[in-house]
Design an enzyme around this catalytic site. Structure first.
Site, mmCIF file in Angstrom:
data_model
loop_
_atom_site.group_PDB
_atom_site.id
_atom_site.type_symbol
_atom_site.label_atom_id
_atom_site.label_comp_id
_atom_site.label_asym_id
_atom_site.label_seq_id
_atom_site.Cartn_x
_atom_site.Cartn_y
_atom_site.Cartn_z
ATOM 1 N N ARG A 1 22.997 -28.357 13.017
ATOM 2 C CA ARG A 1 22.605 -28.892 11.803
ATOM 3 C C ARG A 1 23.334 -28.216 10.522
ATOM 4 N NH1 ARG A 1 16.844 -29.602 10.700
ATOM 5 N NH2 ARG A 1 16.598 -27.418 11.566
ATOM 6 N N SER B 1 20.370 -18.990 17.121
ATOM 7 C CA SER B 1 19.286 -18.674 18.211
ATOM 8 C C SER B 1 19.787 -18.216 19.632
ATOM 9 C CB SER B 1 18.513 -19.887 18.333
ATOM 10 O OG SER B 1 18.252 -20.713 16.917
ATOM 11 N N ASP C 1 16.129 -18.189 15.162
ATOM 12 C CA ASP C 1 15.044 -19.467 14.911
ATOM 13 C C ASP C 1 13.621 -19.146 14.730
ATOM 14 O OD1 ASP C 1 15.272 -19.229 17.542
ATOM 15 O OD2 ASP C 1 15.188 -21.243 17.971
#
Length: 961
Positions: free
Chosen positions: A554, A618, A672
């Site tokens: 994203r 992450s 994350d």
């Protein structure tokens, strides 16, 4: 055809046939030969004729009665009692063995020895013996009745040389009964007590697995029910002492457990014995009952009871015909007004007479013979009129039965949420089997009243006794399956003592990761993030965030406003990462990331702006500053080469330079989990722990600098990224790993690594379930022992299917459809087992996460030196939020992945899912001195990265000033 035309046609036909000895077509008769009976006969029959509109209304009334009988609050007032039979399984074809069956429900008591063969043909062999019960036994007390039953069983077993065997026993008894032991010297296992209607359904279900309805229409002598119900086992039901009455009709069907208030549990189905003979006892059918129905009821043994039964069952139809003929005769419409003694005598016209008079060829001659025996000396007109009376009475019986049956079929279809349904009705009873026309009338009426149901009527072979044996066989199969299933799932169940051990082991690993001398060997790496502050509400500006943490990537533009109207607005676009990129080279991966970022910047019209950027990465990284992170190792299916041991921020900067289209100020590389903590910390200053339970799993928390030996300095706090997914890689949790865990680990991209994650994260739970299902299928406990090609495919059972399957709102038919989408052809029982397996796997995962989190909150409590800790955990991840279900509301969020760009943020309800609830309960139990609040994060990996970037910028500006 009107009554008058029918009567004159058949009268003349009958008369000419008797002269010519051959069939005469009514069309060949001349009008001058017709002779009309009195049209006044019609008024005695019109009230017995029921239109389809009336029948549909009866269907609706019966549906309402079914609902009342199933609901706890309305059941005491319900006429249709809807008694749970505690029969939970239909035959699946794998039943086998020898069984005894007792059948008490007719004029004789029967004992059966049933052999069920597992030969692929679903064949069985039946040996029977009948014992006529003496009148004094049938009308005596309960002890005498069951003593007689025990004597008969003992005699049968001795005759068949079975006394040395301990065989399962099915007992067909036409009402609920408590009877757990028959006799001291008879060695049998009493497995199942069933109603004769249930026995019929099970008998037919053995031959046709679509059969889920049982129907009795016949003259079967049973006993009246005056019972309360106690739900414990097939044999633990209670009943008052039975009084012989004529039952004659009943229906049962498989109902969803979630609709049966009287029985605990929502999973699966249970057969409901409707006892529909009492339909109308509350007045619901008063407008349809005729003067003859009322007269018949007043003369019965139980006035005001079993009113529906008295309108349709074979025990009463003959008497109903007699009452109609008697009144017609008294009014001079039949037999020249002459009433014989026989016509005045109750019971002189029986159902066998009605059936004989309605036969196709010899019906009129039979009618003349029967009426003559009753000393009525009928004319030709009388015979035609009497035959028509019989036809109207039996037609009404078939239509009323069809109306109630249509209600059951419609309920089944609606339970399954089907537009159209194919099913089978197992049917038995003398009226259905011997009446020449009733079966056809019933089928035609059902087609009209339930047009969305394609129904096969399957006559029962072997009777309810064979059905009792099939129930016993299915019960024994289920009991054996339950024992083996419990054994297979036992290793997944974690008692409190084991969870406490795991908490303590996690705590020890946390300490090893923080200490300089043990950090290198520690499995839980406790990586410093160099995030040393939390948001204070003064952050503001525009920030970019990149989020790489799974199969999707994203890019976000985040606008943060401070002050009284502080807010965070996000614009988001999602890009897929193909498998060949995930497992290609590092340069290809980062070039793909930059390509996606360029597309987003151009879409938003900000390609020339040099915005501060937070990079959510992450994966385990060892950081030496806020904007430098060296990849320790890939997880979550990534395997890009030339990345491990490299600084991912440098790799991103190099990819940006290669493209040479834009420049960005990369301020921070964040995990994350840290982003999740920061997002919740923006709303709640007490939040100092972040939890991810999704595709992967991890925890971070704010640790005192004095405890972090691998970083210089003792003042303040720093967020520690635990990377606890590697907990157990040193073998410390091997004692709780099952063979299924080992199979999943060995088939993974990184065998021997991330063992804790492979037991707790969404990426692996579906695969654990698949391995268990394969094992259970090999044992013959699922899918009839057949391992489908779909089940052999690795990854077919995604974790999202676990969430769907475990949803409280998911009905059994929907669950079966999900399994069918996966190529798994399941029975209802298979579906229940699959749901139980999913629950066991996800429950263990939640408990393991809870044990690990309890170690973290206990450490926080000890760090603060307080007796009782109050702290907030920011939580994110699909498992935590969505498993097994979620609700969605609207919030401000711009999703640029869709062309409409509408506001569409997921806001999750405050009602915890089962995963989150179990996790929270585990933490509460294992850390009793900590009051932990769980706060759902709104986009920790995107919003959180932007907030960290904003905090770093704020602290940098403060430092400059």
């Amino acid at each position: 055809m009107s009554w008058s035309l029918f009567a004159l046609t058949v009268t003349r036909t009958w008369a000419l046939r008797s002269k010519t000895k051959r069939p005469i077509s009514p069309r060949s008769l001349r009008a001058s030969e017709w002779h009309l009976p009195s049209l006044q006969v019609d008024r005695y029959l019109s009230q017995l004729r029921l239109s389809d509109d009336v029948l549909l209304d009866v269907t609706a009334r019966f549906q309402a009665e079914m609902g009342k009988g199933l609901a706890r609050d309305t059941r005491p007032m319900a006429a249709v009692k809807m008694l749970p039979s505690l029969v939970r399984s239909l035959p699946d074809g794998s039943e086998k063995g020898d069984f005894l069956a007792l059948d008490l429900g007719g004029s004789q008591f029967h004992v059966h020895w049933v052999k069920v063969f597992d030969d692929g043909k679903q064949s069985s062999q039946l040996e029977s013996k009948s014992y006529p019960p003496p009148k004094e036994v049938m009308q005596g007390n309960g002890a005498e009745l069951f003593d007689y039953i025990a004597d008969c069983l003992s005699d049968f077993m001795e005759t068949k040389n079975l006394k040395h065997k301990k065989l399962p026993l099915g007992f067909t008894f036409s009402f609920p009964c408590k009877q757990t032991k028959l006799e001291e010297d008879i060695d049998v296992d009493v497995l199942a007590l069933v109603n004769d209607t249930v026995g019929t359904m099970m008998t037919c279900g053995y031959d046709d697995q679509r059969c889920e309805v049982g129907l009795i229409i016949g003259n079967v002598l049973t006993y009246s029910q005056t019972c309360g119900l106690k739900e414990k086992s097939h044999m633990e039901q209670t009943v008052a002492y039975p009084i012989p009455t004529g039952t004659g009709t009943n229906a049962c069907y498989m109902e969803e457990m979630r609709h049966i208030d009287l029985v605990e549990g929502d999973e699966g189905r249970m057969c409901i014995n409707t006892e529909w003979g009492a339909f109308g006892d509350d007045g619901a059918l008063d407008d349809l009952r005729t003067e003859f129905d009322r007269e018949l009821d007043l003369g019965s043994l139980n006035p005001g009871k079993q009113l529906f039964e008295k309108m349709i069952s074979s025990l009463y139809l003959g008497e109903l015909v007699r009452l109609i003929l008697l009144k017609m005769t008294k009014e001079g419409l039949l037999f020249n007004g002459k009433v014989s003694t026989a016509l005045l005598t109750k019971g002189k016209i029986e159902m066998k007479h009605v059936s004989a008079m309605e036969k196709y060829k010899e019906g009129l001659s039979n009618t003349k013979e029967i009426l003559t025996e009753l000393k009525l000396f009928p004319s030709e007109e009388d015979c035609v009129a009497v035959q028509h009376v019989c036809s109207v009475v039996s037609s009404r019986s078939a239509k009323l039965c069809a109306a109630a049956l249509a209600a059951i079929l419609t309920r089944l279809r609606e339970n399954k949420k089907l537009l159209r349904m194919r099913t089978t009705v197992g049917i038995d009873g003398g009226l259905y089997k011997t009446h020449p026309k009733l079966a056809g009338r019933l089928r035609r009426a059902v087609r009209r009243l339930a047009p969305a149901c394609e129904v096969r009527f399957l006559p029962s072979q072997g009777g309810s006794g064979r059905g009792a044996a099939v129930v016993a066989a299915a019960a024994r199969r289920l009991a054996a399956q339950r024992r083996r299933l419990d054994a297979a799932l036992a290793a997944l169940r974690l008692p409190p003592a084991i969870l406490r051990e795991l908490r303590d082991k996690m705590r020890a690993e946390l300490e090893h990761g923080l200490k300089r001398e043990t950090q290198a060997q520690a499995t839980v790496k406790m990586l410093p993030t160099y995030v040393c502050g939390m948001p204070d509400g003064t952050e503001k500006g525009k920030f970019l965030a990149l989020d790489l943490g799974g199969t999707n990537f994203r890019v976000l533009l985040v606008k943060i406003k401070s002050g009284r109207r502080r807010s965070v607005q996000m614009y988001n676009k999602i890009f897929a990462i193909p498998l060949e990129i995930m497992q290609g080279t590092g340069e290809e991966l980062f070039d793909h990331i930059v390509q996606c970022t360029a597309d987003f910047l151009e879409y938003m019209g900000i390609k020339g702006a040099r915005l501060p950027l937070g990079f959510t990465f992450s994966f385990p990284c060892r950081q030496t500053s806020i904007d430098k992170g060296t990849l320790v190792g890939w997880t979550k299916g990534f395997k890009a080469t030339d990345c491990e041991g490299e600084d991912v921020v440098d790799m991103l900067r190099e990819a940006i330079r290669r493209r040479n289209e834009f420049d960005l100020d990369i301020v921070a590389v964040v995990n994350d989990t840290v982003g999740t903590m920061m997002t919740c910390g923006y709303e709640d200053p007490n939040c100092e722990i972040g939890l991810i339970a999704g595709t992967g799993t991890n925890v971070c928390y704010m640790e005192d600098m004095k405890n972090i030996e691998i970083v210089e300095g003792n003042e303040g706090k720093m967020c520690i990224n635990t990377e606890w997914g590697a907990f157990g890689d040193n073998g410390c949790i091997d004692y709780i790993r099952t063979k299924y865990d080992r199979e999943v680990d060995e088939g993974s991209l990184n065998p021997g690594k991330q063992r804790y994650e492979k037991m707790t994260s969404g990426m692996y739970l579906g695969e654990i379930v698949r391995q268990i299902l394969i094992d259970l299928t090999k044992q013959g406990l699922l899918f009839r022992g057949h391992i489908s090609e779909s089940l052999r495919k690795k990854g077919i059972f995604e974790t999202k299917f676990l969430s769907q399957i475990e949803s409280d709102r998911l009905a059994l038919p929907q669950l079966r459809r999900i399994l069918q989408q996966l190529g798994l052809d399941s029975t209802c029982e298979d579906s229940i087992v699959v749901k139980e397996v999913c629950a066991a796997v996800s429950t263990r995962a939640a408990q393991l996460c809870g044990a690990g989190l309890a170690a973290v909150v206990e450490k926080k409590r000890e760090n603060r030196g307080v007796e009782r800790l109050q702290i907030t955990v920011g939580a994110d991840g699909t498992l935590y939020k969505l498993h097994p279900h979620h609700w969605i509301k609207n919030c401000e969020y711009k999703d640029l992945s869709s062309e409409s760009s509408c506001l569409n943020i997921l806001f999750f309800s405050p009602f915890p899912s089962s995963f989150s609830r179990i996790l929270q309960e585990t933490v509460k139990e294992l850390a009793p001195q900590c009051d932990v609040t769980f706060m759902l994060s709104e986009d920790g990996s995107g919003k959180g990265a932007a907030l960290i970037t904003a905090v770093v910028k704020r602290l940098h500006n403060v430092g400059q000033k």
